[in-house]
Write a protein that holds these residues in place. Sequence first.
Motif, PDB file in Angstrom:
ATOM      1  N   MET A  58      63.160  17.207  34.605  1.00 45.76           N
ATOM      2  CA  MET A  58      64.566  17.176  34.187  1.00 45.76           C
ATOM      3  C   MET A  58      65.212  15.906  34.721  1.00 45.76           C
ATOM      4  SD  MET A  58      64.967  20.145  32.622  1.00 45.76           S
ATOM      5  CE  MET A  58      66.736  20.348  32.584  1.00 45.76           C
ATOM      6  N   PRO A  59      66.072  15.253  33.932  1.00 42.31           N
ATOM      7  CA  PRO A  59      66.775  14.077  34.460  1.00 42.31           C
ATOM      8  C   PRO A  59      67.721  14.483  35.582  1.00 42.31           C
ATOM      9  CG  PRO A  59      67.667  14.720  32.325  1.00 42.31           C
ATOM     10  CD  PRO A  59      66.442  15.557  32.538  1.00 42.31           C
ATOM     11  N   CYS A  60      67.895  13.575  36.532  1.00 42.35           N
ATOM     12  CA  CYS A  60      68.742  13.839  37.692  1.00 42.35           C
ATOM     13  C   CYS A  60      70.080  13.132  37.532  1.00 42.35           C
ATOM     14  CB  CYS A  60      68.047  13.350  38.968  1.00 42.35           C
ATOM     15  SG  CYS A  60      68.992  13.610  40.474  1.00 42.35           S
ATOM     16  N   GLY A  61      71.153  13.830  37.829  1.00 39.55           N
ATOM     17  CA  GLY A  61      72.467  13.205  37.820  1.00 39.55           C
ATOM     18  C   GLY A  61      72.626  12.254  38.991  1.00 39.55           C
ATOM     19  N   THR A  62      73.808  11.672  39.124  1.00 39.00           N
ATOM     20  CA  THR A  62      74.053  10.773  40.242  1.00 39.00           C
ATOM     21  C   THR A  62      75.482  10.954  40.721  1.00 39.00           C
ATOM     22  OG1 THR A  62      73.793   8.485  41.024  1.00 39.00           O
ATOM     23  CG2 THR A  62      74.768   8.795  38.836  1.00 39.00           C
ATOM     24  N   THR A  63      75.865  10.214  41.749  1.00 38.18           N
ATOM     25  CA  THR A  63      77.141  10.395  42.423  1.00 38.18           C
ATOM     26  C   THR A  63      77.707   9.030  42.826  1.00 38.18           C
ATOM     27  OG1 THR A  63      76.182  10.465  44.644  1.00 38.18           O
ATOM     28  CG2 THR A  63      76.222  12.542  43.415  1.00 38.18           C
ATOM     29  N   ILE A  64      78.777   9.069  43.621  1.00 36.17           N
ATOM     30  CA  ILE A  64      79.291   7.832  44.199  1.00 36.17           C
ATOM     31  C   ILE A  64      78.438   7.352  45.358  1.00 36.17           C
ATOM     32  CG2 ILE A  64      81.663   8.391  43.522  1.00 36.17           C
ATOM     33  CD1 ILE A  64      82.146   8.987  46.578  1.00 36.17           C
ATOM     34  N   GLY A  65      77.458   8.150  45.779  1.00 34.03           N
ATOM     35  CA  GLY A  65      76.660   7.810  46.958  1.00 34.03           C
ATOM     36  C   GLY A  65      75.909   6.493  46.853  1.00 34.03           C
ATOM     37  N   PRO A  66      75.019   6.337  45.841  1.00 34.50           N
ATOM     38  CA  PRO A  66      74.306   5.065  45.716  1.00 34.50           C
ATOM     39  C   PRO A  66      75.237   3.876  45.502  1.00 34.50           C
ATOM     40  CG  PRO A  66      73.210   6.774  44.434  1.00 34.50           C
ATOM     41  CD  PRO A  66      74.524   7.349  44.888  1.00 34.50           C
ATOM     42  N   ILE A  67      76.346   4.086  44.787  1.00 34.64           N
ATOM     43  CA  ILE A  67      77.312   3.004  44.568  1.00 34.64           C
ATOM     44  C   ILE A  67      77.919   2.560  45.887  1.00 34.64           C
ATOM     45  CG2 ILE A  67      79.546   2.456  43.529  1.00 34.64           C
ATOM     46  CD1 ILE A  67      78.791   4.393  41.251  1.00 34.64           C
ATOM     47  N   THR A  68      78.332   3.525  46.708  1.00 31.23           N
ATOM     48  CA  THR A  68      78.938   3.213  48.001  1.00 31.23           C
ATOM     49  C   THR A  68      77.956   2.475  48.902  1.00 31.23           C
ATOM     50  OG1 THR A  68      80.337   5.177  47.817  1.00 31.23           O
ATOM     51  CG2 THR A  68      80.098   4.210  50.002  1.00 31.23           C
ATOM     52  N   ALA A  69      76.726   2.959  48.939  1.00 31.93           N
ATOM     53  CA  ALA A  69      75.714   2.319  49.782  1.00 31.93           C
ATOM     54  C   ALA A  69      75.458   0.881  49.360  1.00 31.93           C
ATOM     55  CB  ALA A  69      74.425   3.133  49.732  1.00 31.93           C
TER      56      ALA A  69
END
Length: 432
Positions: free
Chosen positions: A379-390
């Motif tokens: 299944m494809p995985c969603g994403t968040t602000i986490g990788p963007i912030t890092a």
Amino acid sequence: MSEPPRFDRGHTDDLMSFLAASPTPYHAVANAAGQLEKAGFRQVAETDAWDGTAGGKYVLRGGAIIAWYVPEGAPAHTPFRIVGAHTDSPTLRVKPRPDSGGHGWRQVAVEIYGGPLLNSWLDRDLGLAGRLSLRDGSSRLVDVDRPLLRVPQLAIHLDRAVNSDGLKLDKQRHMQPVWGMGDDVRDGDLIAFLEETAGLASGEVMGWDLSVHPVEPPAYLGRDRELVAGPRMDNLLSVHSGTAALAAVAGRGSDLSFIPVLAAFDHEENGSQSDTGADGPLLGGVLERSVFARGGSYEDRARAFAATVCLSSDTGHAVHPNYAERHDPTHHPRVDGGPILKVNVNNRYATDGSGRAVFAAACEKAGVPFQSFVSNNAMPCGTTIGPITAARHGIRTVDIGVAILSMHSARELCGAKDPYLLANALVAFLEG
């Protein structure tokens, strides 16, 4: 150091009030700011010169809020502990020319915002809320919190195969709500109605950012009221817990060895690329100005960022009893099992082993259990602000959240304990 504050069922009661009072990102940040004001925080304008005094401060920009607390005597290189979240949710937003209709119906032209479960908006009583931009350059929040609109579903007699072949919705043709009757559709009717509702003079509104929202209030559900059903849990649940945790931690003053921060962004649901989104400069600018206002140098800024940690808090998927095969077979987060640690080795989430250790230590300190979440490999995985912030700020970031059902529905479902378990873990994290 005294024992950390503990949240309980009263926190979940307050969450339900927060959800009901926050139909748009603009309302959400206004309500978060109000809670912080009660804890002694004060608003600072981005256009003013900032001082380096201790205490709680916050910046509002559109549907985003950045708030932080500087302990007395904190050196300029003091690291930050950040709770990151987002204020926006998938919905239907009003177009620039909203007045439409035909065949005896008056309708409101809407555009699809983010990735909502479209069927969850059908045959539901809907209100209308948002921000009105006025002729004098100011803005006014408006909320028509009563049944005003409805997206009517096609009767089964006109779609006999809907239950066997599935519901197919065209975003343009099938999602336009009705709000009255008549063939005399006139440009300006909706905005004139909102001007009257907000007590404004005719022609005072020059621009608008308006969203449709369900008017059914949040409610406890289940035999023992152990579940909560309500709108916009993704991700106002995290905004509310982060606000409560920051206010609680700020009350401890000079005991803190970190500068606790709440960063609640807009536009996560459509990519975060805006001046109020996580991929914009807002957070970095606020943190840097805080360092420099306390007499710090670029070296102090670099030292502070190098030791900073961010918890990106967003909802995740609880195992669904009717679709358990859609989840990873060895990771089945349950509601009321405590916050989830979200992991994806392809960096859809920012968590790594060192970040896991930070979050595990916070949960251990708070006496809060936590669970791990990974997506099914198929299944494809969603994403968040986490990788963007890092990536944008060079800040170690950990993705966490609360497990819910019906994510991106007009009405989502969580456990009644998880909101306050999350808040207690965030308190322990912000304290460092």
